[in-house]
Design a protein around this motif. Structure first.
Motif, PDB file in Angstrom:
ATOM      1  N   LEU A  95     -14.791  17.035 -58.112  1.00 49.80           N
ATOM      2  CA  LEU A  95     -15.975  16.384 -57.540  1.00 49.80           C
ATOM      3  C   LEU A  95     -15.598  15.509 -56.343  1.00 49.80           C
ATOM      4  O   LEU A  95     -16.299  15.492 -55.317  1.00 49.80           O
ATOM      5  CB  LEU A  95     -16.673  15.544 -58.603  1.00 49.80           C
ATOM      6  CG  LEU A  95     -17.963  14.831 -58.182  1.00 49.80           C
ATOM      7  CD1 LEU A  95     -19.022  15.851 -57.761  1.00 49.80           C
ATOM      8  CD2 LEU A  95     -18.488  13.956 -59.315  1.00 49.80           C
ATOM      9  N   TYR A  96     -14.483  14.802 -56.460  1.00 47.83           N
ATOM     10  CA  TYR A  96     -14.001  13.960 -55.358  1.00 47.83           C
ATOM     11  C   TYR A  96     -13.712  14.803 -54.117  1.00 47.83           C
ATOM     12  O   TYR A  96     -14.141  14.467 -53.002  1.00 47.83           O
ATOM     13  CB  TYR A  96     -12.754  13.203 -55.812  1.00 47.83           C
ATOM     14  CG  TYR A  96     -11.859  12.726 -54.698  1.00 47.83           C
ATOM     15  CD1 TYR A  96     -12.277  11.743 -53.804  1.00 47.83           C
ATOM     16  CD2 TYR A  96     -10.577  13.260 -54.531  1.00 47.83           C
ATOM     17  CE1 TYR A  96     -11.459  11.314 -52.775  1.00 47.83           C
ATOM     18  CE2 TYR A  96      -9.748  12.840 -53.514  1.00 47.83           C
ATOM     19  CZ  TYR A  96     -10.197  11.868 -52.636  1.00 47.83           C
ATOM     20  OH  TYR A  96      -9.384  11.455 -51.623  1.00 47.83           O
ATOM     21  N   VAL A  97     -12.995  15.902 -54.295  1.00 49.23           N
ATOM     22  CA  VAL A  97     -12.665  16.782 -53.172  1.00 49.23           C
ATOM     23  C   VAL A  97     -13.933  17.360 -52.565  1.00 49.23           C
ATOM     24  O   VAL A  97     -14.085  17.416 -51.329  1.00 49.23           O
ATOM     25  CB  VAL A  97     -11.724  17.913 -53.637  1.00 49.23           C
ATOM     26  CG1 VAL A  97     -11.552  18.957 -52.545  1.00 49.23           C
ATOM     27  CG2 VAL A  97     -10.363  17.345 -54.032  1.00 49.23           C
ATOM     28  N   TRP A  98     -14.866  17.777 -53.414  1.00 50.08           N
ATOM     29  CA  TRP A  98     -16.115  18.382 -52.935  1.00 50.08           C
ATOM     30  C   TRP A  98     -16.907  17.388 -52.084  1.00 50.08           C
ATOM     31  O   TRP A  98     -17.449  17.757 -51.042  1.00 50.08           O
ATOM     32  CB  TRP A  98     -16.926  18.846 -54.137  1.00 50.08           C
ATOM     33  CG  TRP A  98     -18.265  19.413 -53.776  1.00 50.08           C
ATOM     34  CD1 TRP A  98     -18.508  20.618 -53.162  1.00 50.08           C
ATOM     35  CD2 TRP A  98     -19.535  18.797 -53.986  1.00 50.08           C
ATOM     36  NE1 TRP A  98     -19.865  20.783 -52.988  1.00 50.08           N
ATOM     37  CE2 TRP A  98     -20.527  19.691 -53.490  1.00 50.08           C
ATOM     38  CE3 TRP A  98     -19.950  17.599 -54.562  1.00 50.08           C
ATOM     39  CZ2 TRP A  98     -21.885  19.397 -53.540  1.00 50.08           C
ATOM     40  CZ3 TRP A  98     -21.304  17.317 -54.624  1.00 50.08           C
ATOM     41  CH2 TRP A  98     -22.250  18.203 -54.112  1.00 50.08           C
ATOM     42  N   CYS A  99     -16.970  16.135 -52.512  1.00 46.85           N
ATOM     43  CA  CYS A  99     -17.745  15.130 -51.786  1.00 46.85           C
ATOM     44  C   CYS A  99     -17.121  14.790 -50.438  1.00 46.85           C
ATOM     45  O   CYS A  99     -17.816  14.749 -49.415  1.00 46.85           O
ATOM     46  CB  CYS A  99     -17.872  13.858 -52.627  1.00 46.85           C
ATOM     47  SG  CYS A  99     -18.968  14.021 -54.050  1.00 46.85           S
ATOM     48  N   PHE A 100     -15.810  14.549 -50.411  1.00 46.45           N
ATOM     49  CA  PHE A 100     -15.173  14.073 -49.184  1.00 46.45           C
ATOM     50  C   PHE A 100     -14.870  15.188 -48.192  1.00 46.45           C
ATOM     51  O   PHE A 100     -14.816  14.936 -46.990  1.00 46.45           O
ATOM     52  CB  PHE A 100     -13.903  13.291 -49.515  1.00 46.45           C
ATOM     53  CG  PHE A 100     -14.164  11.875 -49.931  1.00 46.45           C
ATOM     54  CD1 PHE A 100     -14.196  10.855 -49.005  1.00 46.45           C
ATOM     55  CD2 PHE A 100     -14.421  11.569 -51.258  1.00 46.45           C
ATOM     56  CE1 PHE A 100     -14.455   9.552 -49.387  1.00 46.45           C
ATOM     57  CE2 PHE A 100     -14.683  10.264 -51.654  1.00 46.45           C
ATOM     58  CZ  PHE A 100     -14.705   9.251 -50.718  1.00 46.45           C
ATOM     59  N   ARG A 101     -14.668  16.407 -48.685  1.00 47.53           N
ATOM     60  CA  ARG A 101     -14.449  17.516 -47.756  1.00 47.53           C
ATOM     61  C   ARG A 101     -15.758  18.135 -47.294  1.00 47.53           C
ATOM     62  O   ARG A 101     -15.786  18.839 -46.282  1.00 47.53           O
ATOM     63  CB  ARG A 101     -13.577  18.594 -48.410  1.00 47.53           C
ATOM     64  CG  ARG A 101     -12.138  18.156 -48.654  1.00 47.53           C
ATOM     65  CD  ARG A 101     -11.293  19.303 -49.156  1.00 47.53           C
ATOM     66  NE  ARG A 101     -11.189  20.363 -48.169  1.00 47.53           N
ATOM     67  CZ  ARG A 101     -10.461  21.476 -48.356  1.00 47.53           C
ATOM     68  NH1 ARG A 101      -9.804  21.660 -49.484  1.00 47.53           N
ATOM     69  NH2 ARG A 101     -10.406  22.396 -47.431  1.00 47.53           N
ATOM     70  N   GLY A 102     -16.832  17.863 -48.005  1.00 54.64           N
ATOM     71  CA  GLY A 102     -18.112  18.468 -47.677  1.00 54.64           C
ATOM     72  C   GLY A 102     -19.009  17.626 -46.806  1.00 54.64           C
ATOM     73  O   GLY A 102     -20.113  18.056 -46.457  1.00 54.64           O
ATOM     74  N   THR A 103     -18.552  16.427 -46.437  1.00 56.26           N
ATOM     75  CA  THR A 103     -19.360  15.548 -45.584  1.00 56.26           C
ATOM     76  C   THR A 103     -18.535  15.124 -44.368  1.00 56.26           C
ATOM     77  O   THR A 103     -17.315  14.992 -44.457  1.00 56.26           O
ATOM     78  CB  THR A 103     -19.823  14.299 -46.347  1.00 56.26           C
ATOM     79  OG1 THR A 103     -18.676  13.627 -46.900  1.00 56.26           O
ATOM     80  CG2 THR A 103     -20.764  14.672 -47.482  1.00 56.26           C
ATOM     81  N   PRO A 104     -19.190  14.886 -43.222  1.00 58.82           N
ATOM     82  CA  PRO A 104     -18.457  14.484 -42.013  1.00 58.82           C
ATOM     83  C   PRO A 104     -17.798  13.112 -42.179  1.00 58.82           C
ATOM     84  O   PRO A 104     -18.341  12.232 -42.855  1.00 58.82           O
ATOM     85  CB  PRO A 104     -19.546  14.444 -40.928  1.00 58.82           C
ATOM     86  CG  PRO A 104     -20.684  15.223 -41.483  1.00 58.82           C
ATOM     87  CD  PRO A 104     -20.629  15.057 -42.968  1.00 58.82           C
ATOM     88  N   LEU A 105     -16.670  12.943 -41.539  1.00 59.81           N
ATOM     89  CA  LEU A 105     -15.960  11.666 -41.603  1.00 59.81           C
ATOM     90  C   LEU A 105     -16.811  10.540 -41.035  1.00 59.81           C
ATOM     91  O   LEU A 105     -16.806   9.414 -41.569  1.00 59.81           O
ATOM     92  CB  LEU A 105     -14.629  11.762 -40.856  1.00 59.81           C
ATOM     93  CG  LEU A 105     -13.815  10.470 -40.741  1.00 59.81           C
ATOM     94  CD1 LEU A 105     -13.505   9.899 -42.121  1.00 59.81           C
ATOM     95  CD2 LEU A 105     -12.539  10.709 -39.961  1.00 59.81           C
ATOM     96  N   LEU A 106     -17.541  10.805 -39.955  1.00 61.21           N
ATOM     97  CA  LEU A 106     -18.374   9.766 -39.347  1.00 61.21           C
ATOM     98  C   LEU A 106     -19.420   9.249 -40.334  1.00 61.21           C
ATOM     99  O   LEU A 106     -19.663   8.039 -40.420  1.00 61.21           O
ATOM    100  CB  LEU A 106     -19.048  10.301 -38.088  1.00 61.21           C
ATOM    101  CG  LEU A 106     -19.851   9.286 -37.270  1.00 61.21           C
ATOM    102  CD1 LEU A 106     -18.950   8.151 -36.796  1.00 61.21           C
ATOM    103  CD2 LEU A 106     -20.516   9.970 -36.077  1.00 61.21           C
ATOM    104  N   THR A 107     -20.020  10.155 -41.100  1.00 63.10           N
ATOM    105  CA  THR A 107     -20.987   9.750 -42.120  1.00 63.10           C
ATOM    106  C   THR A 107     -20.329   8.885 -43.185  1.00 63.10           C
ATOM    107  O   THR A 107     -20.901   7.880 -43.633  1.00 63.10           O
ATOM    108  CB  THR A 107     -21.616  10.997 -42.765  1.00 63.10           C
ATOM    109  OG1 THR A 107     -22.233  11.794 -41.767  1.00 63.10           O
ATOM    110  CG2 THR A 107     -22.649  10.602 -43.818  1.00 63.10           C
ATOM    111  N   GLN A 108     -19.117   9.261 -43.583  1.00 65.29           N
ATOM    112  CA  GLN A 108     -18.399   8.487 -44.595  1.00 65.29           C
ATOM    113  C   GLN A 108     -18.071   7.080 -44.086  1.00 65.29           C
ATOM    114  O   GLN A 108     -18.136   6.110 -44.844  1.00 65.29           O
ATOM    115  CB  GLN A 108     -17.119   9.218 -44.990  1.00 65.29           C
ATOM    116  CG  GLN A 108     -17.361  10.552 -45.674  1.00 65.29           C
ATOM    117  CD  GLN A 108     -16.093  11.337 -45.888  1.00 65.29           C
ATOM    118  OE1 GLN A 108     -14.998  10.782 -45.929  1.00 65.29           O
ATOM    119  NE2 GLN A 108     -16.206  12.651 -46.012  1.00 65.29           N
ATOM    120  N   ILE A 109     -17.734   6.984 -42.807  1.00 62.41           N
ATOM    121  CA  ILE A 109     -17.433   5.672 -42.226  1.00 62.41           C
ATOM    122  C   ILE A 109     -18.656   4.768 -42.310  1.00 62.41           C
ATOM    123  O   ILE A 109     -18.569   3.600 -42.702  1.00 62.41           O
ATOM    124  CB  ILE A 109     -16.960   5.820 -40.768  1.00 62.41           C
ATOM    125  CG1 ILE A 109     -15.589   6.505 -40.730  1.00 62.41           C
ATOM    126  CG2 ILE A 109     -16.884   4.462 -40.082  1.00 62.41           C
ATOM    127  CD1 ILE A 109     -15.115   6.847 -39.330  1.00 62.41           C
TER     128      ILE A 109
END
Length: 260
Positions: free
Chosen positions: A84-98
């Motif tokens: 689930l962790y991999v799916w969330c962080f690899r499936g969304t843009p880094l800018l959005t995560q920031i």
């Protein structure tokens, strides 16, 4: 080696000359004194980029190693949590995560420090990719290695620790090093939350002087200075590991032929 360096130097010189020729056609008033005038801003940005990248690399490596081991764990809770962790962080843009980390998570935990927030989000983002690299490295080890270790009485965890993981590390190192190169470049996105790294420094210089080329060309050179050593290290590691694998192959095959 010397031949390769010579060819690269010639190609680089031709590229520089072509770029200079193209820019000479522009109606632009060059002023490279701007770079010296704002040298402290560039150097501060360089140091901050190195610090945030090193911190994110160290933390991301820990997260990735833990996540990779969890991905091959026999515990379904650990395995699914890592997936689930991999799916969330690899499936969304880094800018959005920031933005989410800075405007949501940082507010909840009361951390009003863009530098630490940026380091954390880069670590979690790169950790997701390292997790998959670790998983792929472990799963690339032949099943016979597991069976041979279990036949000696080792448990699954002992086999992973003493037999499989040491072999997998050799295959993991080159792609992980390459991920570090990407992380340094990704740190440029931290300028959106006012982290005083290289890109933010260049933006400030450009806004104050309106000298776009003088602000961003040194920025590219600074990033090249940071990423080229890691890129060269990745290339050397890949060559060394491939050479050792080829050298080990015939020697491993000889005893079998003699036994036959």
């Amino acid at each position: 080696m010397l031949h390769r360096i010579l060819v690269r130097s010639v190609l680089l010189a031709l590229a520089v000359l072509a770029l200079a020729g193209a820019m000479s056609t522009l109606d632009y008033n060059w002023n490279w004194h701007v770079v010296w005038q704002y040298r402290e801003l560039f150097l501060t940005g360089f140091v901050n980029t190195v610090l945030v990248s090193c911190g994110a690399i160290a933390l991301g490596l820990c997260i990735g190693m833990a996540g990779g081991l969890a991905r091959v764990s026999q515990n379904i809770w650990l395995r699914e949590a890592a997936t689930l962790y991999v799916w969330c962080f690899r499936g969304t843009p880094l800018l959005t995560q920031i933005y989410i980390f800075y405007f949501c998570f940082a507010v909840v935990v009361r951390v009003d420090n863009p530098f630490l927030t940026g380091m954390a989000v880069l670590a979690f983002f790169s950790g997701a990719y390292i997790t998959e690299m670790v998983r792929a490295g472990i799963e690339s080890i032949p099943e016979g290695q597991w069976e041979a270790a279990r036949s000696t009485g080792l448990t699954h965890a002992q086999t992973l620790r003493h037999v499989v993981f040491p072999q997998a590390v050799r295959r993991i190192i080159p792609p992980v090093t390459g991920q570090f190169v990407s992380l340094i470049k990704d740190s440029s996105l931290l300028s959106v939350i006012a982290v005083r790294e290289l890109t933010k420094g260049a933006e400030i210089v450009n806004a104050a002087t309106y000298k776009t080329f003088e602000a961003y060309l040194p920025l590219a050179l600074f990033y090249l200075a940071l990423t080229y050593p890691l890129s060269a290290l990745t290339y050397r590691l890949e060559k060394r590991i491939n050479y050792q694998s080829v050298a080990r192959g015939p020697s491993a095959a000889k005893p079998q032929g003699a036994a036959q």
